[in-house]
Design an enzyme around this catalytic site. Structure first.
Site, PDB file in Angstrom:
ATOM      1  N   ASP A 199      -1.846 -26.804  14.514  1.00 57.43           N
ATOM      2  CA  ASP A 199      -1.218 -26.510  15.801  1.00 57.43           C
ATOM      3  C   ASP A 199      -0.508 -25.158  15.780  1.00 57.43           C
ATOM      4  O   ASP A 199       0.550 -25.010  15.173  1.00 57.43           O
ATOM      5  CB  ASP A 199      -0.227 -27.631  16.116  1.00 57.43           C
ATOM      6  CG  ASP A 199       0.387 -27.514  17.500  1.00 57.43           C
ATOM      7  OD1 ASP A 199       0.020 -26.588  18.255  1.00 57.43           O
ATOM      8  OD2 ASP A 199       1.253 -28.350  17.827  1.00 57.43           O
TER       9      ASP A 199
ATOM     10  N   ASP B 125      -2.505 -21.545  21.989  1.00 58.30           N
ATOM     11  CA  ASP B 125      -2.089 -22.823  21.416  1.00 58.30           C
ATOM     12  C   ASP B 125      -3.281 -23.705  21.094  1.00 58.30           C
ATOM     13  O   ASP B 125      -3.902 -24.283  21.992  1.00 58.30           O
ATOM     14  CB  ASP B 125      -1.148 -23.536  22.386  1.00 58.30           C
ATOM     15  CG  ASP B 125      -0.643 -24.867  21.850  1.00 58.30           C
ATOM     16  OD1 ASP B 125      -0.690 -25.057  20.617  1.00 58.30           O
ATOM     17  OD2 ASP B 125      -0.210 -25.714  22.654  1.00 58.30           O
TER      18      ASP B 125
END
Length: 455
Positions: free
Chosen positions: A125, A312
């Site tokens: 992430d 992201d």
């Protein structure tokens, strides 16, 4: 000239998949002692079988970035979940299996924790810094099938005294716990004394994902939630990698992508990687979104003031600035904003135009590329209409954009840690919305023109 809110009409353009206007100098190798010079690759696994649900992904992103939750969205997601769970249970004769992957939403990587390594499926992430996992410390009520790390079974694990962590989400739920140091194994390398955040309680939005046992944070250390502050993965990587960077290659409806660390695989992209500066002052990989265009429309729109957007890997959808999204869907026949679904929906049998994006920085470097319109046929909301993979955050967040996996699938991405740059290059694309086991390598863009042009 034609204008709409804070966006101006610029010049006629015709863009191919990714065109680099100016790129940064070649990356320099950096070595950091006897353990440096390492490279490794970690594969990605995912499952495209389970139906997607756009509002669920919208809600997850709002929660993650602590944005306001619009009235009714949580109830909509809960109702969908209850209906979907009942359908699954009915299909298997009343037995409710552990949750499967939610379609082309989330790519997981096998990561080893401890010595000997205990393998867990974790989410890599770039939108968070903490590396936290489900473990034997986790409240049993928060565990729903996840594989658990057991620090007692690791010969290299030790708890960091008086260290805790807590992450609060937009719905005020929390994940929190205690801290250890242990060995983290990624690919063919092991990182000793890595900070491992062991969850004692976990937010429901993670408990529901039985296939995922936690997060590996690849954002910047300043937003890590450990007290007192501890080293994060981005602190360790420059000390061990041949080149302090990692690359992301996500594949549309396929399991053949990877995260590569310490090197750039030239076989994974078609042209030179173009770079822009990343602003890391807020802890994220933030870049400037300077303009956009729409396939088949001979104009380019430039923002009067460039918009800050976050790259992201932990968000599924492509959240672009409001004006860009509104203008795009004005050019999609049959598209409309659904107040019931909290987002734009488009005819499922349509061929949406491509979305051409431009990133820039203060030094004048720009990178342009295209997200195929086929990627925006995301999830059925009715038999005829589909929730779009391109959305905006609306008034519920001060953030101007979050470029998630729908965006990242459209190119080969480079996260340059040492130089604080983000790069993209074109790659062969698949635009089929059918599940694939192995990427075919076929190019895909329904842009009207085949030749390259620069802004």
């Amino acid at each position: 000239m034609a204008f709409f809110t804070r966006v101006i009409l610029a010049v006629t353009i015709c863009l191919s998949l990714v065109s680099t206007v100016t790129s940064s100098p070649a990356l320099q190798k950096a070595y950091f002692g006897p353990n440096s010079g390492k490279t490794f690759s970690v594969p990605l696994v995912h499952n495209a079988d389970v139906p997607r649900h756009g509002p669920t992904e919208y809600l997850k992103t709002l929660k993650k970035f602590k944005a306001n939750i619009p009235d009714g969205l949580q109830e909509l997601v809960d109702a969908h979940k209850a209906t979907n769970n009942k359908a699954v249970a009915d299909d298997v004769g009343g037995s409710a299996p552990a949750a499967a992957h939610d379609g082309d939403l989330l790519w997981l990587t096998p990561v080893g924790v401890g010595n000997p390594p205990q393998q867990l499926q974790l989410d890599m992430d770039t939108g968070s810094s903490d590396t936290w996992i489900f473990s034997t410390d986790t409240d049993k009520e928060d565990v729903a099938g996840q594989a658990l790390w057991d620090p007692a079974k690791s010969s290299t694990s030790h708890q960091i005294l008086n260290c805790t962590w807590s992450i609060v989400y937009g719905d005020f739920s929390t994940s929190q716990g205690i801290c250890y140091q242990d060995t983290l194994t990624l690919g063919n390398i092991s990182i000793p004394n890595m900070t491992i955040e062991s969850a004692t309680t976990v937010s429901d939005m993670f408990t529901e994902s039985a296939y995922m046992s936690g997060i590996v944070g690849l954002a910047w250390p300043s937003i890590a939630q450990t007290l007192p502050p501890q080293k994060t993965l981005l602190d360790f990587l420059p000390q061990i990698l041949s080149e302090p960077l990692f690359t992301v290659d996500l594949r549309h409806n396929g399991s053949d992508g990877s995260f590569n660390f310490g090197y750039i695989d030239e076989n994974l992209h078609d042209e030179e990687v173009g770079y822009v500066d990343a602003d890391t002052s807020e802890g994220f990989w933030t870049v400037k979104h300077t303009g956009f265009a729409i396939g088949g429309v001979d104009v380019k729109y430039e923002f009067v003031e460039a918009r800050d957007v976050i790259i992201d890997t932990g968000s599924t959808l492509f959240f672009a600035p409001d004006e860009a999204v509104d203008q795009y869907f004005n050019n999609v026949p049959g598209a409309n904003y659904s107040y019931k679904e909290y987002g734009y929906v488009i005819p499922c049998n349509s061929t949406p135009p491509d979305f051409i994006w431009e990133l820039g920085d203060a030094d004048g470097k720009t990178v342009t590329g295209t997200v195929p319109g086929a990627y925006f046929i995301y999830a059925h909301s009715t038999d005829e209409m589909c929730y779009a993979g391109l959305q905006s955050l609306g008034s519920f967040s001060e953030m101007q954009g979050i470029f998630g996996d729908v965006f990242l699938k459209s190119g080969f991405a480079v996260f340059d840690i040492a130089n604080k740059k983000f790069g993209m290059a074109p790659k062969p694309l698949n635009t089929s919305n059918e599940k694939r086991e192995v990427d075919t390598g076929s190019e895909g863009s329904n842009n009207d023109a085949d030749d390259d042009a620069h802004i």
